[in-house]
Design a protein around this motif. Structure first.
Motif, short mmCIF file in Angstrom:
data_model
loop_
_atom_site.label_atom_id
_atom_site.label_comp_id
_atom_site.label_asym_id
_atom_site.label_seq_id
_atom_site.Cartn_x
_atom_site.Cartn_y
_atom_site.Cartn_z
N SER A 142 39.98 2.13 -44.40
CA SER A 142 40.84 0.95 -44.44
C SER A 142 42.16 1.36 -45.05
O SER A 142 42.40 2.53 -45.32
CB SER A 142 40.17 -0.14 -45.26
OG SER A 142 40.95 -1.33 -45.22
N TYR A 143 43.04 0.36 -45.22
CA TYR A 143 44.36 0.68 -45.74
C TYR A 143 44.34 0.96 -47.23
O TYR A 143 45.28 1.49 -47.77
CB TYR A 143 45.37 -0.41 -45.38
CG TYR A 143 44.98 -1.82 -45.79
CD1 TYR A 143 45.12 -2.25 -47.10
CD2 TYR A 143 44.49 -2.71 -44.84
CE1 TYR A 143 44.78 -3.54 -47.45
CE2 TYR A 143 44.16 -4.00 -45.18
CZ TYR A 143 44.30 -4.42 -46.49
OH TYR A 143 43.97 -5.69 -46.84
N VAL A 172 49.02 -11.99 -39.10
CA VAL A 172 47.61 -11.90 -39.47
C VAL A 172 47.51 -11.27 -40.85
O VAL A 172 47.71 -10.08 -41.04
CB VAL A 172 46.79 -11.09 -38.44
CG1 VAL A 172 45.31 -11.22 -38.76
CG2 VAL A 172 47.06 -11.58 -37.03
N CYS A 173 47.23 -12.14 -41.79
CA CYS A 173 47.19 -11.74 -43.20
C CYS A 173 45.78 -11.32 -43.58
O CYS A 173 45.58 -10.44 -44.39
CB CYS A 173 47.64 -12.94 -44.02
SG CYS A 173 47.39 -12.74 -45.77
N GLY A 174 44.79 -11.97 -42.96
CA GLY A 174 43.41 -11.64 -43.28
C GLY A 174 42.50 -12.28 -42.25
O GLY A 174 42.92 -13.09 -41.44
N MET A 175 41.26 -11.83 -42.28
CA MET A 175 40.24 -12.44 -41.41
C MET A 175 39.00 -12.60 -42.26
O MET A 175 37.99 -11.93 -42.05
CB MET A 175 40.00 -11.56 -40.18
CG MET A 175 41.17 -11.53 -39.21
SD MET A 175 40.68 -10.97 -37.58
CE MET A 175 42.27 -11.02 -36.73
N LEU A 189 35.47 -12.53 -41.10
CA LEU A 189 34.83 -11.29 -40.63
C LEU A 189 34.44 -10.35 -41.77
O LEU A 189 33.68 -9.42 -41.56
CB LEU A 189 35.79 -10.53 -39.69
CG LEU A 189 36.29 -11.30 -38.46
CD1 LEU A 189 37.22 -10.44 -37.63
CD2 LEU A 189 35.13 -11.79 -37.61
N GLN A 208 50.59 -9.83 -35.22
CA GLN A 208 50.87 -8.67 -36.06
C GLN A 208 50.18 -8.76 -37.41
O GLN A 208 50.30 -9.75 -38.13
CB GLN A 208 52.39 -8.54 -36.25
CG GLN A 208 52.79 -7.24 -36.92
CD GLN A 208 54.27 -6.95 -36.79
OE1 GLN A 208 55.02 -7.70 -36.18
NE2 GLN A 208 54.71 -5.84 -37.36
N GLY A 209 49.44 -7.73 -37.71
CA GLY A 209 48.82 -7.60 -39.03
C GLY A 209 49.79 -6.93 -39.98
O GLY A 209 50.69 -6.21 -39.57
N PHE A 210 49.59 -7.17 -41.26
CA PHE A 210 50.49 -6.54 -42.24
C PHE A 210 49.80 -6.46 -43.58
O PHE A 210 48.81 -7.13 -43.84
CB PHE A 210 51.81 -7.33 -42.35
CG PHE A 210 51.66 -8.67 -43.02
CD1 PHE A 210 51.10 -9.73 -42.33
CD2 PHE A 210 52.06 -8.86 -44.34
CE1 PHE A 210 50.94 -10.96 -42.93
CE2 PHE A 210 51.90 -10.09 -44.96
CZ PHE A 210 51.34 -11.15 -44.25
N ILE A 211 50.36 -5.62 -44.42
CA ILE A 211 49.87 -5.51 -45.79
C ILE A 211 51.09 -5.57 -46.68
O ILE A 211 52.11 -4.91 -46.44
CB ILE A 211 49.02 -4.23 -45.97
CG1 ILE A 211 48.66 -4.04 -47.43
CG2 ILE A 211 49.72 -3.00 -45.43
CD1 ILE A 211 47.66 -2.91 -47.63
N SER A 260 51.94 -4.52 -49.47
CA SER A 260 52.46 -3.35 -50.19
C SER A 260 53.49 -2.58 -49.37
O SER A 260 54.24 -1.78 -49.93
CB SER A 260 51.31 -2.44 -50.61
OG SER A 260 50.49 -2.14 -49.50
N ASP A 261 53.54 -2.81 -48.06
CA ASP A 261 54.59 -2.18 -47.26
C ASP A 261 55.92 -2.93 -47.35
O ASP A 261 56.90 -2.51 -46.72
CB ASP A 261 54.18 -2.16 -45.77
CG ASP A 261 53.10 -1.13 -45.49
OD1 ASP A 261 53.03 -0.13 -46.24
OD2 ASP A 261 52.32 -1.33 -44.54
#
Lengths: 336, 336
Positions: free
Chosen positions: B60-61, B246-249, B252, B276-279, B281-282
């Motif tokens: 994972s990230y 898309v911040c989270g799921m 799932l 678009q997913g993202f995190i 910390s970027d």
């Protein structure tokens, strides 16, 4: 003057995969035209997967075909009569007045072919909508960078085969999947780094394993034409910050019932993926530059394409149905 | 000097929803520190849904938590001893050294709290990672424009409740979904235009119909925290050129087996969607501006938030598990 023009109307909307009885051959009589009009004699017709969407009456980015009316599609033709100041007899033109032999137009949405050394029918393929679709998806939507790894589904199609070559010209590693030995061999001859035949694999996991062997550093960009198992495999193979340009989902076009999606969408979050659909008509501002670049590449022998040609207006429905059976290598065309 | 510090280690990796026996309370003894080190006494610990990912050993990230080691997470603490030139006793700090009472650090990844009028624990929520996550997802990833319609799932959570308010402050129409009457009422009191209780609906189709009533002009931006039925409904409701951050799921995160995805991904093509997913910390480069803006909004009474507070280190695992049962309104915190 009376011209008999045969063309295909939509007779009934398909449930699932279209069949020949969805189409009805009609004959129109073209006589006098008015001031401001032209008559186009079509020389080449295009059939494209997106037309399947227009056969349904569901809301979409293009309006549905109307029952009983001659269908539409890209076509290359010659002006044989003109009462329009901007068109002369003999002009070669590109229009959306396909699926028929002759068309009357007031010139709207009819473009004269630009001066190039490219053959006229290429404006339905490599120098037309499919070509720009390949270029825009790769460079604008997926933001491809030099040296990245690119995965292409339906890689031997009109769009996919150009995606592969444009990515190679950008110095990328390219992995394609296609559906026959002949298609695989052709793509390899174009310099695609690895090509698999997806028919050798039974499910998304097998497909992913086969592709993974050729992507030791993962996948940065996926050019998605298919959906289904291909999409699921791609989501697992994409690297962090991977981009997926979604050009089509031919796998889904003919389903009467909805089909469950991939089980691994959590990758979108885990890997900060961008998945973006697009339609080339939103990006025509790139067309002049694209055609200029393409002409140069073609003259230098750097881009190759194939055409699968059927002959005569009566072959049009079968040519269209052939798209969903993988009968085409490169662009599917009808020569009149 | 000997400090007894209790903290939670990961005892076993969960299969499915985590349970209390995944955690093990350990006591560490902190004695002398070396030059360049500090001792932090934690005052507030954060538990967040993303930590579920770190409990698994899948790629994972963020790297997985190690079995037997004290877990990590955001925490606000006070420096109680310092042999580090940049920290003084009494400094309030934000670190990733949570899930424990005391921590020794060489100062890396430890930030002094900025001077603001915001309460210290807000740096775990509205003024910290969840707050910036809300702001970045909405403005940078989903490119929200004034006057658009925004759909927010998990709308009463630490992130979702800020997404709703930031979108309202941008002049948008906001529709939220949440999981209890109390949550619905709170969001309405914040000015959210419409809020539904997703527990009133049995499947994606029902959820979509309920949401659609409140989106007469469709949805331009979806801020997705949940996945599953919410995602499927959103894909149908999004307008052409819609964007989904898309911040989270969270739906799932706890599944032991993969679950089929939505059956309507063809919308991505049909409507030229961007998903678009993202995190966060970027995107820390936006943090100083974000905190400045937030401080002003808070001083003007324009942003409100709730905290759900548990007390004592022993409450940490249950607080974390409560996130997946919807026990929190706003940020879930542990006060030590």
């Amino acid at each position: 003057m009376n011209i008999q023009s045969k063309g295909y109307a939509l007779k009934q909307r398909p449930a699932g995969t279209p069949t020949l009885d969805c189409f009805e051959l009609k004959t129109e009589i073209i006589s006098e035209i008015n001031d401001g009009q032209i008559i186009i004699k079509n020389l080449w017709l295009s059939v494209d997967p997106y037309m399947r969407g227009r056969m349904s009456d569901a809301e979409s980015y293009v309006p549905p075909f109307q029952l009983g009316e001659i269908m539409q599609g890209s076509a290359i033709g010659e002006v044989i009569e003109s009462k329009h100041p901007e068109f002369n007899v003999g002009d070669k033109v590109n229009s959306m007045l396909g699926w028929r032999e002759y068309a009357v137009s007031n010139g709207e949405m009819v473009q004269k072919l630009p001066e190039t050394s490219l053959p006229e029918q290429s404006f339905l393929g490599v120098a037309g909508m499919p070509g720009l679709t390949a270029w825009v998806g790769l460079n604008i939507i997926a933001e491809l960078k030099e040296g990245e790894t690119v995965l292409v589904s339906a890689a031997s199609g009109a769009v996919g085969s150009l995606v592969c070559q444009f990515a190679k010209l950008k110095g990328c590693r390219v992995i394609g999947n296609a559906g026959s030995t002949e298609k695989v061999e052709w793509l390899k001859s174009l310099g695609v780094d690895a090509v698999i035949n997806y028919k050798d694999y039974r499910n998304a996991a097998e497909l992913e394993a086969a592709l993974a062997e050729h992507c030791p550093n993962g996948v940065d960009v996926c050019y998605e034409n298919v959906g289904g198992d291909h999409l699921e495999a791609a989501l697992n193979l994409l690297n962090r910050y991977g981009r997926m340009a979604v050009c089509g989902m031919i796998d889904l076009y003919n389903l009467a019932d909805a089909k469950a999606g991939p089980n691994n969408l959590a990758n979108i979050v885990k890997k900060s993926l961008k998945i973006q659909g697009f339609i080339v008509s939103d990006h025509w501002e790139h067309y002049p530059n694209y055609v200029a670049q393409l002409s140069q590449w073609a003259a230098e022998g750097k881009v190759h394409w194939k055409e699968t040609t059927r002959h005569g207006i009566e072959s049009t429905p079968e040519a269209f149905l052939g798209l969903f059976k993988g009968e085409n290598i490169g662009k599917m065309l009808i020569q009149l």
